[in-house]
Design a protein around this motif. Structure first.
Motif, PDB file in Angstrom:
ATOM      1  N   GLN A 192      38.433   6.567  83.721  1.00 31.69           N
ATOM      2  CA  GLN A 192      37.213   5.463  84.656  1.00 31.69           C
ATOM      3  C   GLN A 192      37.034   5.965  86.156  1.00 31.69           C
ATOM      4  N   GLU A 193      36.690   6.063  86.555  1.00 27.28           N
ATOM      5  CA  GLU A 193      36.618   6.150  88.560  1.00 27.28           C
ATOM      6  C   GLU A 193      35.170   5.035  88.790  1.00 27.28           C
ATOM      7  N   VAL A 194      35.162   3.730  89.207  1.00 30.80           N
ATOM      8  CA  VAL A 194      34.746   2.729  89.742  1.00 30.80           C
ATOM      9  C   VAL A 194      34.198   3.218  91.324  1.00 30.80           C
ATOM     10  N   ASN A 195      33.182   3.470  92.142  1.00 32.52           N
ATOM     11  CA  ASN A 195      32.702   3.593  92.910  1.00 32.52           C
ATOM     12  C   ASN A 195      30.686   2.657  93.200  1.00 32.52           C
ATOM     13  N   GLY A 196      31.202   2.220  92.823  1.00 28.91           N
ATOM     14  CA  GLY A 196      29.584   0.923  92.792  1.00 28.91           C
ATOM     15  C   GLY A 196      29.100   1.065  91.635  1.00 28.91           C
ATOM     16  N   GLY A 197      29.894   1.433  90.348  1.00 29.76           N
ATOM     17  CA  GLY A 197      29.436   1.242  89.125  1.00 29.76           C
ATOM     18  C   GLY A 197      30.322   2.184  88.423  1.00 29.76           C
ATOM     19  N   ALA A 198      30.208   1.939  87.047  1.00 26.24           N
ATOM     20  CA  ALA A 198      31.278   3.030  86.007  1.00 26.24           C
ATOM     21  C   ALA A 198      31.297   3.651  85.920  1.00 26.24           C
ATOM     22  N   GLN A 199      31.856   4.855  86.578  1.00 26.29           N
ATOM     23  CA  GLN A 199      31.234   6.561  85.930  1.00 26.29           C
ATOM     24  C   GLN A 199      32.395   6.996  85.140  1.00 26.29           C
TER      25      GLN A 199
ATOM     26  N   MET B 110      40.583   4.843  87.082  1.00 26.97           N
ATOM     27  CA  MET B 110      42.217   4.342  86.002  1.00 26.97           C
ATOM     28  C   MET B 110      42.171   5.515  85.238  1.00 26.97           C
ATOM     29  N   GLU B 111      43.259   6.365  84.462  1.00 25.68           N
ATOM     30  CA  GLU B 111      43.176   7.212  82.925  1.00 25.68           C
ATOM     31  C   GLU B 111      42.927   6.027  81.989  1.00 25.68           C
ATOM     32  N   ILE B 112      42.246   6.591  80.997  1.00 21.29           N
ATOM     33  CA  ILE B 112      42.037   5.993  79.877  1.00 21.29           C
ATOM     34  C   ILE B 112      43.089   6.503  78.558  1.00 21.29           C
ATOM     35  N   PHE B 113      42.917   8.187  79.046  1.00 19.22           N
ATOM     36  CA  PHE B 113      43.933   8.460  78.143  1.00 19.22           C
ATOM     37  C   PHE B 113      44.283   9.963  78.469  1.00 19.22           C
ATOM     38  N   THR B 114      44.693  11.176  78.242  1.00 13.62           N
ATOM     39  CA  THR B 114      45.630  12.951  78.186  1.00 13.62           C
ATOM     40  C   THR B 114      46.527  12.885  76.590  1.00 13.62           C
ATOM     41  N   LYS B 115      44.972  13.869  76.677  1.00 10.25           N
ATOM     42  CA  LYS B 115      45.173  14.570  75.096  1.00 10.25           C
ATOM     43  C   LYS B 115      45.588  15.768  75.231  1.00 10.25           C
TER      44      LYS B 115
END
Length: 98
Positions: free
Chosen positions: A82-89, A1-6
């Motif tokens: 944020q990429e979730v693969n068994g936990g927040a990363q 999930m993209e949080i921001f691009t700048k």
């Protein structure tokens, strides 16, 4: 999930990365993997401190090291997600302007 691009400015590289208002991050330490748009990663995950400065969220400690190690310059673009693969990363993808 993209949080921001700048697209980076000189201020982002000298004082800290000012996050867009819609970034929805809380004040905390974020363990982040940094990679280029080609998929090349910096050797180790970096910890970025997200804090409030003048009422705005800013990446402070850790960010300037990332900018230096990745050779970032004004005009380059960063995408934080944020990429979730068994936990927040968290991951940051950087794209050079040139």
């Amino acid at each position: 999930m993209e949080i921001f691009t700048k697209q980076l400015t000189p201020v982002d590289l000298e004082r800290g990365l000012v996050l867009p208002p819609r970034s929805n991050l809380e004040h905390r330490e974020l363990s982040t993997i940094v990679e280029s748009s080609a998929g090349t990663r910096l050797p180790d995950p970096a910890t970025i401190h997200c804090s409030t400065t003048s009422g705005r969220l800013v990446f402070t400690r850790g960010w300037l090291d990332i900018a230096r190690d990745a050779g970032l310059r004004s005009g380059d673009t960063v995408t934080f997600y944020q990429e979730v693969n068994g936990g927040a990363q968290y991951k940051m993808r950087v794209r050079n302007a040139g």
